[in-house]
Design an enzyme around this catalytic site. Structure first.
Site, PDB file in Angstrom:
ATOM      1  NE  ARG A   1      14.702  15.635  51.570  1.00 13.80           N
ATOM      2  CZ  ARG A   1      13.273  15.601  51.173  1.00 13.80           C
ATOM      3  NH1 ARG A   1      13.049  15.865  49.909  1.00 13.80           N
ATOM      4  NH2 ARG A   1      12.214  15.658  52.071  1.00 13.80           N
TER       5      ARG A   1
ATOM      6  CG  LEU B   1       9.640   9.371  50.489  1.00 15.81           C
ATOM      7  CD1 LEU B   1      11.052   9.495  50.159  1.00 15.81           C
ATOM      8  CD2 LEU B   1       8.829  10.426  50.253  1.00 15.81           C
TER       9      LEU B   1
ATOM     10  CG  HIS C   1      13.964  11.183  50.088  1.00 13.21           C
ATOM     11  ND1 HIS C   1      14.340  10.548  51.144  1.00 13.21           N
ATOM     12  CD2 HIS C   1      13.088  12.164  50.298  1.00 13.21           C
ATOM     13  CE1 HIS C   1      13.830  11.065  52.062  1.00 13.21           C
ATOM     14  NE2 HIS C   1      13.123  12.048  51.903  1.00 13.21           N
TER      15      HIS C   1
ATOM     16  CG  PHE D   1      12.030  17.945  57.639  1.00 16.43           C
ATOM     17  CD1 PHE D   1      11.539  16.933  58.298  1.00 16.43           C
ATOM     18  CD2 PHE D   1      12.051  17.891  56.349  1.00 16.43           C
ATOM     19  CE1 PHE D   1      10.764  16.045  57.865  1.00 16.43           C
ATOM     20  CE2 PHE D   1      11.097  16.749  55.645  1.00 16.43           C
ATOM     21  CZ  PHE D   1      10.625  15.935  56.297  1.00 16.43           C
TER      22      PHE D   1
ATOM     23  NE  ARG E   1      11.813  19.197  46.965  1.00 19.33           N
ATOM     24  CZ  ARG E   1      11.337  18.414  47.959  1.00 19.33           C
ATOM     25  NH1 ARG E   1      10.936  18.933  49.112  1.00 19.33           N
ATOM     26  NH2 ARG E   1      11.045  17.058  47.664  1.00 19.33           N
TER      27      ARG E   1
ATOM     28  CD  GLN F   1      15.818  16.237  47.194  1.00 22.83           C
ATOM     29  OE1 GLN F   1      14.713  16.420  47.295  1.00 22.83           O
ATOM     30  NE2 GLN F   1      16.816  17.367  47.911  1.00 22.83           N
TER      31      GLN F   1
END
Lengths: 580, 247, 268
Positions: free
Chosen positions: A287, A253, A239, A124, A387, A237
């Site tokens: 991200r 998402l 995404h 990831f 994050r 954040q």
């Protein structure tokens, strides 16, 4: 008749507000520790936003990459958070995550397996090793269902579809909470020695968001109103990959697991543009970097037709995609008529997570108010300025457990009778009823729409002083408008009324975002200033703090970062041990 | 949400009430007609007690052929109860005839009207649970049917192929597929286990599971074919059709 | 809907929000149930159609522009949480997954709450019965001294059941609940799926067959497959969960040979 007699009252040692991953984990731990626990949630049980988490839980169990350990995870988290994280939280998180994941398996969760029969892990963004324990692309669902089924057999009382609007205090200590049943609009009081906030984020303040109606900063503002401090609110954040077409699905998402499994990002010319912005990590960069890159490609006119980028996984083959990313396959097939096994998806940034939140003590998750605890997205500090994907689910488990443990311990130690303040309750009731008493006023939905437009355009991915100042002024106006909305119909299951209350919270938190964003004159992690494009080491020495002043206005301060022990400092200074 | 259910007795709706706008009655009607036509033909053919043999061919309704003195009726009835029972207790056919004949329900989201319901918990439907024994019986019959297929290629001691040979081969193949994809078979072959130690057993279970997805297809084509096989032999035997020798 | 429910016809539209004539935008006509457990009416709304729009978008449009008090449950709007179940033109659906393109132009779209559960208000109904059923199921109980090693091939089957998002569309459509209202005796497809997930878990050691037969009433299911037809997660509820469970119940309670063998050889 006293005020108390008019209300339905429930009494518990510990009340948990919010039934997502953190709330459920906290409730289970408190119950295990012998406390009587009430779990209050705005939706039905099992519907919280944790179900939307797709990619996996980051935990250094080292099943796939044996070199992985908590030190590397800690380092990745601090690097991803641009060193603004609370070091102790990041340390506890990295150390305890593996145990929490294995515990889930002991409770019946079924993660995907390696050939040896252990938990499979996938790569990831920002994680040095393959670290995300996952179940296809529905890890959050697996987690919440496991916790839910564990919880219902422990004798936890679940109060579904109930919104808390006020925390009640006795002599500065938490004594209960005031709320209403969404179903019939009646008011209810929960008497408790300690309260755990686990209410999630604030995504609904933005127009393009992956968050649901529940994410309206309830917990943050409950704590703020009660006198607790908020931390690092400027970090929101985005995404990088949300759906952007057709209009009906904007913001939904697209899991990072698509990139984790080998998906590549291309611009309209077919160029794999991440080569330009982060040649080393490419699509698996953090991200903030990927979201900004997509934004910049569009600014230079190289975006996809609907203002995003193309994300392509079709080279992996249909069988692999359907096995590893089944819900992504169905999501695009059914909602956008796109077959991701043969062609690219069109994606763009969507508001996803709030790194900031209620300031808590790392070990106990206690806030500055005795008896009030917070865990999960509502708490700030753990993730710093940005994050890493997969760190949120582990955050929920690690700090959910700690919150449950310490809240129940606190309740044991403070067993003296607490009083409920009648005036506080009367005020809370009056505030909620006021929306019905006006003869005329605005529709709360139109105020919400304006708030979303404002936050999206002026306090979005890229920020600049004049926009932020404008937004702060506009928020004052919105705040007044929101106070004067008028609600039609009855108190029975009235979403308009619910929105009118939620709106107040969102606007206060939005003010906190904008003010802290104005104060941070640099770019760091998820906070990007056009007028201060560089990261300034001087600004890396403090966290933003938000609190309510005595006159009720919102004030911001800077607070120096807590001192990190030497061995951890040395760990961060070490050269990267291994590269993939 | 309050935990107590404050539910009033429901109003019983009249049969067929629904907000569905599509032709929900079409599917059950097709099944009712198709299944009904087969039952009608099969009963008639079984009652005939003649024209079930032609050359090396034996009608599947009469296989294995048991001719005994004490049985005064058509020999078909001695064995037909096995495949009939197999199909009547089949998990797929149950769905089809509960919907088409019992109207229980006629279609999804369509009201059944007022009636008592015990499902498969009481007599006689509780006997549906014995499906696996009919599977066993049908498997024995299948052995005889494969024997009939071999015989159908034997024209007076010489190998030959007639259209009838191929009809019987196709029929027995389809019946075998129908039996292999049976839900009970899937259970007995491995579905009862929670984990597979043996890879071969797992592979077999996976293959059966895969075929099981198309159980409805095998059910219908085998039903059609078994009727046709009887009709073919019957018409040849009656002299209406001529069996063409290919080899 | 309850007995005394009276259906009145009303019509509302947002007027100024609709695009003027000459605009290409299509207008869809919605007939939405408005009411509570005692009384209700079908209200007509006109909603402009955008590309890719789903029924839930239309309901949100109505909330924002016409009736802010229209009650509806929703969360993720991406078919992952299972909150927005309703009956669209008589079929149990997730509103967030039902696209307006699926209806012909000019077709009226009826949106009603789930029929098998008591209405609270408008499209929200009281599904608490389901949570009560869930509590009675024996939870996951690991076998003793397990090493926690599992083969992917052994858990593939269970992972299908764990896809369930608890939208309760299967509970709503199942005729045992919908028409015969056997709620006290029958657990419903959702909970057969849950039990299948536990019973077939390679490391689970508990036994739920007796409960399945007696308390959960698996015998009432006559495998007519409506649950499978409406499942938004494409779980093969009947073929993969209910029928295998029925076969396991047969092993224990109906198979005469197995019963005799057990009596002879299994020591109590």
């Amino acid at each position: 008749m006293s005020t108390l007699d008019r209300f339905e009252i429930h009494e518990h040692d510990v009340i948990v507000i919010g039934a997502g991953g953190a709330g459920l984990r906290a409730a289970i731990e408190a119950s295990t520790n012998g406390a009587s626990v009430g779990l209050v949630c705005k939706s039905l049980l099992g519907k919280a936003h944790t179900v939307m988490a797709e990619g996996g839980i980051a935990a250094a169990v080292a099943n796939v990459d044996k070199q992985d350990d908590w030190q590397v995870h800690f380092k990745d988290t601090m690097k991803g958070g641009k060193f603004l994280n609370n070091w102790r939280m990041a340390q506890l998180h990295a150390q305890e995550a593996p145990e929490r994941v294995l515990e889930l398996e002991r409770w019946g969760a079924l993660f995907d397996r390696t050939n040896d029969g252990t938990i499979l892990q996938r790569p990831f963004g920002g994680h040095t090793y393959k670290r995300l324990c996952h179940v296809g692309d529905r890890t959050g669902l697996e987690m919440i269902r496991t916790l839910q089924d564990k919880g219902v057999h422990m004798g936890i009382d679940v109060y579904m579809e109930c919104t808390i609007t006020k925390l009640l205090k006795d002599d500065g200590k938490i004594s209960g909470a005031f709320g209403y049943w969404r179903e019939n609009g009646k008011f209810v009081i929960f008497k408790a020695k300690s309260i755990i906030l686990a209410t999630g984020g604030v995504g609904k303040a933005y127009k393009v968001t992956s968050n649901s109606w529940e994410y309206t900063a309830d917990g943050q503002i409950l704590a703020y109103d009660a006198g607790a401090e908020l931390i690092d609110t400027e970090f929101i954040q985005f995404h990088p990959t949300g759906m952007i077409w057709p209009p009906g699905v904007i913001g939904i998402l697209v899991t990072e697991a698509v990139r984790g499994e080998g998906g590549v990002l291309k611009n309209k010319d077919g160029f794999r543009f991440m080569e330009k912005y982060d040649p080393e990590r490419m699509e698996l960069s953090t991200r903030d970097v990927v979201a900004r890159s997509i934004y910049l490609e569009n600014k230079d006119g190289r975006g996809s037709p609907h203002g995003g980028a193309f994300l392509d996984i079709s080279h992996k083959g249909a069988d692999y995609i359907k096995k590893k990313l089944p819900s992504m396959y169905h999501q695009f097939k059914e909602l956008a008529d796109v077959d991701i096994t043969t062609g690219p998806m069109e994606v763009g940034p969507t508001c996803h997570y709030s790194m900031g939140g209620v300031k808590v003590e790392a070990d106990t998750t206690a806030t500055s108010i005795p008896g009030l605890f917070a865990a999960g997205e509502v708490a700030g500090g753990m993730h710093g300025a940005n994050r890493l994907g997969g760190n949120s689910l582990s955050d929920l488990l690690v700090f959910g457990r700690r919150a449950g443990l310490h809240a129940s311990e606190y309740a044991k130690k403070n067993s003296s009778k607490l009083k409920l303040d009648e005036n506080e309750m009367k005020l809370a009731e009056k505030e909620m009823i006021s929306f019905f008493e006006r003869d005329e006023g605005e529709n709360p939905y139109s105020v919400h729409t304006d708030l979303q437009e404002l936050m999206q355009n002026k306090v979005g991915i890229f920020r600049i002083e004049e926009d932020l100042k404008y937004a702060i002024e506009q928020l004052k106006i919105l705040k007044e408008r929101a106070k004067k909305t008028k609600i039609e119909g009855s108190r029975m299951y009235n979403p308009g009324w619910h929105m009118a209350y939620d709106l107040q919270n969102m606007i206060i938190y939005s003010e906190a975002i904008a003010k802290c964003a104005l104060q941070r004159k640099e770019s760091r992690g998820a906070h990007s200033r056009i007028d201060y494009p560089n990261t300034d080491p001087e600004h890396g020495k403090w966290n933003s703090i938000v609190k309510k002043s005595n006159d009720g206005s919102l004030v911001i301060e800077k607070s120096p970062l807590p001192e990190m022990p030497k061995e951890l400092q040395d760990l961060l200074k070490e050269k990267d041990l291994v590269k993939k | 949400m309050s935990a107590i259910l404050t539910e009033k007795p429901k109003e019983k709706e009249s049969f067929g009430k629904t907000q569905r706008k599509d032709l929900w009655w079409f599917e059950p009607l097709v099944y009712a007609v198709g299944f009904g036509a087969f039952i009608f033909y099969a009963t008639w053919a079984a009652f005939q007690g003649k024209h079930y043999e032609y050359g090396p061919y034996l009608s599947p309704f009469y296989s294995p052929l048991i001719v005994v003195d004490w049985w005064k009726f058509s020999p078909a009835f001695l064995i037909l109860w096995i495949p009939a029972g197999f199909r009547m207790t089949c998990y797929y056919y149950r769905k089809a005839y509960y919907r088409s004949y019992f109207m229980d329900p006629p279609a999804c989201g369509v009201s059944e009207g007022c009636k008592k319901y015990t499902g498969e918990t009481a007599f006689p439907l509780i006997f549906q649970n014995l499906h696996r024994y009919f599977l066993l019986g049908a498997s024995v019959l299948l052995c005889f049917l494969w024997g009939d297929v071999i015989k159908a290629f034997n024209f007076n001691g010489h190998f030959g192929v007639g259209v009838g040979s191929l009809v019987l081969l196709a029929n027995t193949f389809l019946l075998t597929m129908y039996s292999l994809t049976c839900h009970s078979f899937r259970h007995l072959i491995g579905g009862f286990k929670d984990s597979f130690k043996c890879g071969y057993q797992y592979n077999l279970y996976e293959k059966i599971s895969c075929g099981n997805k198309h159980h409805m297809f095998w059910a219908w084509v085998s039903l059609f074919m078994v009727g046709f096989a009887d009709l073919y032999v019957r018409l040849c035997s009656m002299g209406i059709w001529t069996d063409v020798r290919l080899i | 809907m309850p007995a005394e429910c009276t259906i009145k016809k009303e019509s509302m539209d947002a007027g100024h929000d609709l695009p003027g004539e000459g605009h290409k935008a299509r207008i869809a006509t919605f007939k939405v149930f408005r009411g509570d457990k005692n009384t209700g009416s079908e209200v007509e709304y006109k909603v402009p159609v955008e590309e890719g729009m789903v029924v839930l978008d239309a309901i949100h449009y109505i909330q924002r522009n016409i009736s802010p008090d229209l009650a509806v449950r929703w969360n993720c709007k991406a078919a992952k949480c299972g909150s927005c179940s309703a009956e669209v033109n008589g079929k149990p659906r997730l509103m967030c997954k039902t696209r307006l393109d699926d209806f012909s132009s000019g077709e009226e779209i009826k949106v009603y709450p789930m029929k098998s559960f008591p209405v609270i208000k408008d499209l929200a109904c009281d599904v608490s019965w389901n949570f009560e059923v869930n509590k009675k199921i024996t939870p996951f109980t690991p076998k003793e001294n397990t090493s926690w090693i599992m083969n992917q091939r052994d858990i593939d089957r269970v992972q299908e059941f764990r896809k369930c998002i608890e939208c309760f569309a299967c509970q709503n459509v199942c005729h045992v609940i919908r028409d015969h209202d056997l709620k006290p005796k029958f657990a419903g497809p959702r909970f057969f799926v849950r039990v299948a997930g536990l019973e077939m878990h390679p490391l689970d050691g508990a036994d739920r067959l007796e409960a399945l037969k007696n308390d959960m009433g698996i015998g009432f299911c006559n495998i007519t497959k409506c649950c499978t037809e409406v499942c938004p997660e494409d779980i093969h509820i009947t073929d993969n969960a209910i029928i295998p469970l029925k076969e396991r119940v047969v092993d224990r309670y109906f198979d005469p040979v197995k019963i005799i063998l057990r009596k002879l050889f299994v020591k109590r």
